[in-house]
Design an enzyme around this catalytic site. Structure first.
Site, PDB file in Angstrom:
ATOM      1  N   ASN A  10       5.340  -0.678  -4.687  1.00  0.00           N
ATOM      2  CA  ASN A  10       4.628   0.140  -3.711  1.00  0.00           C
ATOM      3  C   ASN A  10       5.132   1.574  -3.859  1.00  0.00           C
ATOM      4  O   ASN A  10       6.156   1.940  -3.304  1.00  0.00           O
ATOM      5  CB  ASN A  10       4.915  -0.428  -2.310  1.00  0.00           C
ATOM      6  CG  ASN A  10       4.244   0.374  -1.220  1.00  0.00           C
ATOM      7  OD1 ASN A  10       3.604   1.395  -1.475  1.00  0.00           O
ATOM      8  ND2 ASN A  10       4.391  -0.081   0.014  1.00  0.00           N
ATOM      9  N   ARG A  91       0.561  -2.014  -4.924  1.00  0.00           N
ATOM     10  CA  ARG A  91      -0.148  -1.606  -3.718  1.00  0.00           C
ATOM     11  C   ARG A  91      -0.860  -0.290  -4.022  1.00  0.00           C
ATOM     12  O   ARG A  91      -0.239   0.670  -4.472  1.00  0.00           O
ATOM     13  CB  ARG A  91       0.853  -1.366  -2.599  1.00  0.00           C
ATOM     14  CG  ARG A  91       0.147  -1.021  -1.339  1.00  0.00           C
ATOM     15  CD  ARG A  91       0.931  -0.174  -0.438  1.00  0.00           C
ATOM     16  NE  ARG A  91       0.289  -0.183   0.866  1.00  0.00           N
ATOM     17  CZ  ARG A  91       0.939  -0.173   1.994  1.00  0.00           C
ATOM     18  NH1 ARG A  91       2.230  -0.164   2.001  1.00  0.00           N
ATOM     19  NH2 ARG A  91       0.278  -0.168   3.125  1.00  0.00           N
ATOM     20  N   HIS A 182      -3.853   0.566   6.142  1.00  0.00           N
ATOM     21  CA  HIS A 182      -2.990  -0.566   6.560  1.00  0.00           C
ATOM     22  C   HIS A 182      -3.676  -1.911   6.372  1.00  0.00           C
ATOM     23  O   HIS A 182      -3.310  -2.901   7.014  1.00  0.00           O
ATOM     24  CB  HIS A 182      -2.641  -0.496   8.064  1.00  0.00           C
ATOM     25  CG  HIS A 182      -1.672   0.574   8.432  1.00  0.00           C
ATOM     26  ND1 HIS A 182      -1.697   1.180   9.647  1.00  0.00           N
ATOM     27  CD2 HIS A 182      -0.656   1.143   7.759  1.00  0.00           C
ATOM     28  CE1 HIS A 182      -0.730   2.082   9.727  1.00  0.00           C
ATOM     29  NE2 HIS A 182      -0.091   2.077   8.563  1.00  0.00           N
ATOM     30  N   ARG A 243       1.495  11.795  13.993  1.00  0.00           N
ATOM     31  CA  ARG A 243       0.059  12.112  13.868  1.00  0.00           C
ATOM     32  C   ARG A 243      -0.623  12.019  15.225  1.00  0.00           C
ATOM     33  O   ARG A 243      -0.310  11.134  16.018  1.00  0.00           O
ATOM     34  CB  ARG A 243      -0.615  11.127  12.901  1.00  0.00           C
ATOM     35  CG  ARG A 243      -0.296  11.405  11.443  1.00  0.00           C
ATOM     36  CD  ARG A 243      -0.844  10.315  10.555  1.00  0.00           C
ATOM     37  NE  ARG A 243       0.240   9.618   9.892  1.00  0.00           N
ATOM     38  CZ  ARG A 243       0.112   8.441   9.270  1.00  0.00           C
ATOM     39  NH1 ARG A 243      -1.050   7.829   9.236  1.00  0.00           N
ATOM     40  NH2 ARG A 243       1.150   7.888   8.688  1.00  0.00           N
ATOM     41  N   GLU A 387       3.758  -7.309   3.690  1.00  0.00           N
ATOM     42  CA  GLU A 387       2.730  -6.850   2.753  1.00  0.00           C
ATOM     43  C   GLU A 387       3.035  -7.294   1.326  1.00  0.00           C
ATOM     44  O   GLU A 387       2.140  -7.634   0.569  1.00  0.00           O
ATOM     45  CB  GLU A 387       2.613  -5.319   2.840  1.00  0.00           C
ATOM     46  CG  GLU A 387       1.971  -4.882   4.144  1.00  0.00           C
ATOM     47  CD  GLU A 387       2.370  -3.495   4.588  1.00  0.00           C
ATOM     48  OE1 GLU A 387       3.582  -3.250   4.745  1.00  0.00           O
ATOM     49  OE2 GLU A 387       1.480  -2.663   4.788  1.00  0.00           O
TER      50      GLU A 387
END
Ligand code: ADP
Length: 400
Positions: A10, A91, A182, A243, A387
């Site tokens: 990743n 990923r 996600h 954010r 993940e």
């Protein structure tokens, strides 16, 4: 037995996560992280069979250098691991509109990932570097590289969910739409939820909340994701660490025209200085926010807004189901570890049928999974995300 191993990579904008696992037994042998690429000091940490290691890689380190370091200094020194890798799962953050599922890497796929750089300018280039270096490093596995996309989980969303109400030409010509993010995590926890609830995935109606530094929520109706909170980029939706999530776009015009702030600075404000950090004025780290929730008014306000926005999304997503919701799922660093936000959010939703079990809610954290509601409530599950495991499973499925 060290066989049928998958290397999962990743490559992020400033970090690289790597792991080696057997997707069939779900055993993870090696996991590691290179942090702070391109900064003064880059560190690599890894864990092999429960033993932890840490080393300084150097300064101003690139992805290429760090990946070669991982192969030379970590992987090749572990007896038998290198030779037992049968596939590599990458990923990839953005697959654009054309890639609908995990796919074997070839020239065409690389081109499509390049085309999607427009929508993930920090991540897709790093993902491509990872693919290139791995193909050089493992030439015998050059046809065993699989790209697993964060966007593919959202490819079945209807136009009613993914289109913005702006002139249609911007979608047709420039592909401006909501893509979501996600997806690997939402996909993983929804499959685990179907096992925990003993329900067929294809008839599963759930809402999944991935709450980490980035935060997003997805509605899954009959096993298909029908809406999600992140949009063209991961800036839309929930309140996040730094954010803003949803704002009126006029805020940007106001900052630009009335306050004279340039566009790059506005982008920085909305992505790096907003969210929990901007509201609390002190931190985006929930370990700090949780501790100071009662003693610091500004911290309390930031956490309350985080939960308020989340509860609004949950209740609106419940209306997307065609029958009663089977479950609500919390995952991600905050979703898995912060009982406070689960408690505040669910208490706002008691009218919708959620009733928390206070004791269970407090106990389920630090990697534990389970139910945090009482008997006559819609079940709420905490499920640690994984993940890497989903990427490894997709990889072995495709290469076999
Ligand atoms: P990322 O989106 O970077 O993958 P994570 O899923 O790791 O983020 O989540 C990071 C967030 O989770 C941070 O706000 C962090 O403070 C919070 N977090 C992680 N572990 C804990 C914990 N044990 N207690 C409280 N908050 C935690």
């Amino acid at each position: 037995m060290l066989n049928n191993l998958i290397l999962v990579l990743n490559c992020g904008s400033s970090s690289i996560k790597f792991s080696i696992l057997n997707p069939n037994t779900e055993k993870k042998y090696l996991s590691g992280l290179v942090e702070c690429l391109f900064l003064k000091k880059t560190y690599i940490k890894w864990e092999y069979l429960g033993v932890k290691y840490k080393k300084c890689v150097g300064s101003n380190i690139s992805h290429e250098y760090a990946l070669n370091f991982i192969f030379k200094e970590v992987l090749s020194k572990i007896e038998n691991i290198y030779n037992n890798i049968i596939g590599i799962g990458h990923r990839v953050v953005h697959g654009g509109e054309k890639i609908k599922e995990s796919i074997l890497v070839n020239h065409e796929v690389i081109d499509l990932i390049k085309q999607a750089i427009l929508f993930a300018p920090l991540h897709n280039p790093a993902n491509l570097i990872g693919i290139k270096i791995v193909i050089n490093q493992f030439p015998h596995l050059s046809k065993k590289n699989v790209a697993v996309f964060d966007t593919s989980f959202y490819q079945k969303m209807p136009k009613t969910s993914f289109l913005y109400a702006i002139p249609y030409i911007f979608y047709k010509k420039h592909h401006i739409r909501r893509y979501g993010a996600h997806g690997i995590s939402h996909n993983y926890v929804s499959h685990v939820a179907s096992v925990m609830l003993n329900k067929d995935f294809d008839s599963l109606n759930i809402i999944t909340c991935h709450l980490g530094n980035g935060a997003s929520i997805s509605a899954i109706r009959n096993g298909v994701c029908v809406d999600t909170s992140m949009g063209l980029t991961p800036l839309e939706g929930l309140v996040m660490g730094t954010r803003s999530g949803d704002i009126d776009p006029s805020v940007i015009f106001f900052m630009y025209k009335k306050l004279g702030i340039n566009i790059d600075k506005i982008n920085h404000i909305l992505t790096q200085e907003s969210g929990l950090l901007g509201l609390s004025g002190v931190s985006s780290d929930f370990r700090y926010l949780e501790k100071n929730y009662l003693s610091n008014k500004q911290v309390k306000l930031s956490v309350d807004i985080f939960c308020y926005r989340l509860s609004k999304y949950i209740s609106s997503y419940m209306c997307l189901m065609d029958k009663k919701l089977d479950s609500l799922v919390f995952t991600g660093g905050i979703g898995e570890n912060v009982p406070l936000i689960r408690d505040i959010t669910l208490s706002k939703l008691s009218i919708m049928g959620f009733k928390i079990n206070i004791k269970k809610n407090i106990l389920i954290k630090n990697g534990k999974s389970g139910l945090i509601t009482i008997k006559n409530s819609i079940p709420v599950l905490v499920i640690p995300t994984n993940e890497e495991l989903l990427i490894a499973k997709e990889t072995i499925k495709i290469i076999s």
